[in-house]
Scaffold this motif. Structure first.
Motif, PDB file in Angstrom:
ATOM      1  N   LYS A   1       0.845  -1.190   0.000  1.00 37.11           N
ATOM      2  CA  LYS A   1       0.000   0.000   0.000  1.00 37.11           C
ATOM      3  C   LYS A   1       0.883   1.243   0.000  1.00 37.11           C
ATOM      4  O   LYS A   1       2.011   1.223   0.482  1.00 37.11           O
ATOM      5  N   GLU A   2       0.343   2.327  -0.521  1.00 36.93           N
ATOM      6  CA  GLU A   2       1.089   3.577  -0.691  1.00 36.93           C
ATOM      7  C   GLU A   2       1.658   4.105   0.621  1.00 36.93           C
ATOM      8  O   GLU A   2       2.817   4.528   0.678  1.00 36.93           O
ATOM      9  N   ASN A   3       0.888   4.071   1.707  1.00 33.70           N
ATOM     10  CA  ASN A   3       1.390   4.602   2.982  1.00 33.70           C
ATOM     11  C   ASN A   3       2.533   3.746   3.531  1.00 33.70           C
ATOM     12  O   ASN A   3       3.489   4.252   4.117  1.00 33.70           O
ATOM     13  N   LYS A   4       2.468   2.427   3.360  1.00 36.59           N
ATOM     14  CA  LYS A   4       3.547   1.540   3.804  1.00 36.59           C
ATOM     15  C   LYS A   4       4.793   1.756   2.932  1.00 36.59           C
ATOM     16  O   LYS A   4       5.917   1.772   3.432  1.00 36.59           O
ATOM     17  N   LYS A   5       4.575   1.959   1.634  1.00 37.04           N
ATOM     18  CA  LYS A   5       5.692   2.215   0.722  1.00 37.04           C
ATOM     19  C   LYS A   5       6.394   3.518   1.115  1.00 37.04           C
ATOM     20  O   LYS A   5       7.627   3.581   1.125  1.00 37.04           O
ATOM     21  N   ASN A   6       5.647   4.553   1.447  1.00 37.31           N
ATOM     22  CA  ASN A   6       6.241   5.827   1.879  1.00 37.31           C
ATOM     23  C   ASN A   6       7.043   5.657   3.169  1.00 37.31           C
ATOM     24  O   ASN A   6       8.112   6.249   3.336  1.00 37.31           O
ATOM     25  N   GLN A   7       6.533   4.836   4.074  1.00 36.93           N
ATOM     26  CA  GLN A   7       7.243   4.553   5.329  1.00 36.93           C
ATOM     27  C   GLN A   7       8.576   3.853   5.020  1.00 36.93           C
ATOM     28  O   GLN A   7       9.614   4.193   5.601  1.00 36.93           O
ATOM     29  N   ILE A   8       8.549   2.898   4.113  1.00 37.83           N
ATOM     30  CA  ILE A   8       9.772   2.180   3.711  1.00 37.83           C
ATOM     31  C   ILE A   8      10.755   3.143   3.049  1.00 37.83           C
ATOM     32  O   ILE A   8      11.962   3.126   3.344  1.00 37.83           O
ATOM     33  N   LEU A   9      10.258   3.999   2.167  1.00 43.43           N
ATOM     34  CA  LEU A   9      11.138   4.955   1.485  1.00 43.43           C
ATOM     35  C   LEU A   9      11.779   5.922   2.477  1.00 43.43           C
ATOM     36  O   LEU A   9      12.955   6.294   2.331  1.00 43.43           O
ATOM     37  N   LYS A  10      11.051   6.334   3.494  1.00 38.06           N
ATOM     38  CA  LYS A  10      11.622   7.209   4.531  1.00 38.06           C
ATOM     39  C   LYS A  10      12.751   6.495   5.276  1.00 38.06           C
ATOM     40  O   LYS A  10      13.801   7.080   5.555  1.00 38.06           O
ATOM     41  N   GLU A  11      12.527   5.219   5.611  1.00 39.83           N
ATOM     42  CA  GLU A  11      13.571   4.448   6.296  1.00 39.83           C
ATOM     43  C   GLU A  11      14.785   4.267   5.384  1.00 39.83           C
ATOM     44  O   GLU A  11      15.937   4.350   5.839  1.00 39.83           O
TER      45      GLU A  11
END
Length: 171
Positions: free
Chosen positions: A129-139
């Motif tokens: 999902k987009e929000n999980k992908k954004n969290q991964i990209l931040k990490e």
């Protein structure tokens, strides 16, 4: 450097004060004794009897002071040889510290790279999902910044080393 003059039977003829200190020789009482009585190391014994003295030999923990000595033998004439000994304890310590430093840096770089690789594989192989992908990209961004800071620190240390080397060279 310390120097010991040996006869062709490897008996001590003369030792300089530094050689006396490095090898625990007392010239007054040890003249005429075999050098193998003072350097009790199988590698040195082999080196001494080999007579191929093109290279030097590093011996560590030779005496009570835990010195590392570089030993170099050379022919003086058909009756005498020189044994030159140099204290390389600090150099060996620096080599060890350098090795530890490289190992630590490698570990510090490998950790964020492993994290990044795991995240990249996850993004490629699993629908997210987009929000999980954004969290991964931040990490992932945090890990890249961590590696970038480490590399900048290494470059800074390299500059300091070069400045110190140039300063010492000029003196």
């Amino acid at each position: 450097d310390g120097v010991v003059v040996l006869d062709n039977k490897n008996q001590i003829i003369l030792a300089t004060p530094k050689a006396e200190r490095f090898l625990n020789i007392k010239s007054e009482k040890d003249v005429g004794k075999n050098i193998l009585n003072f350097i009790r190391d199988p590698a040195f014994s082999d080196y001494l009897t080999n007579s191929n003295w093109e290279r030097s030999l590093i011996l560590e923990d030779l005496n009570i002071e835990k010195r590392a000595l570089e030993i170099k033998l050379s022919n003086y004439d058909e009756f005498e040889n020189f044994l030159i000994c140099k204290d390389v304890t600090k150099l060996k310590k620096l080599e060890s510290e350098k090795k530890d430093f490289v190992a630590n840096v490698s570990h510090e770089l490998k950790t964020p790279m492993t994290v990044l690789m795991g995240y990249i594989e996850t993004i490629i192989e699993i629908p997210i999902k987009e929000n999980k992908k954004n969290q991964i990209l931040k990490e992932m961004r945090i890990q890249i910044i961590r590696m970038s800071n480490l590399i900048n620190d290494l470059l800074f240390f390299s500059k300091i080393k070069n400045i110190n080397h140039e300063t010492n060279y000029e003196e």
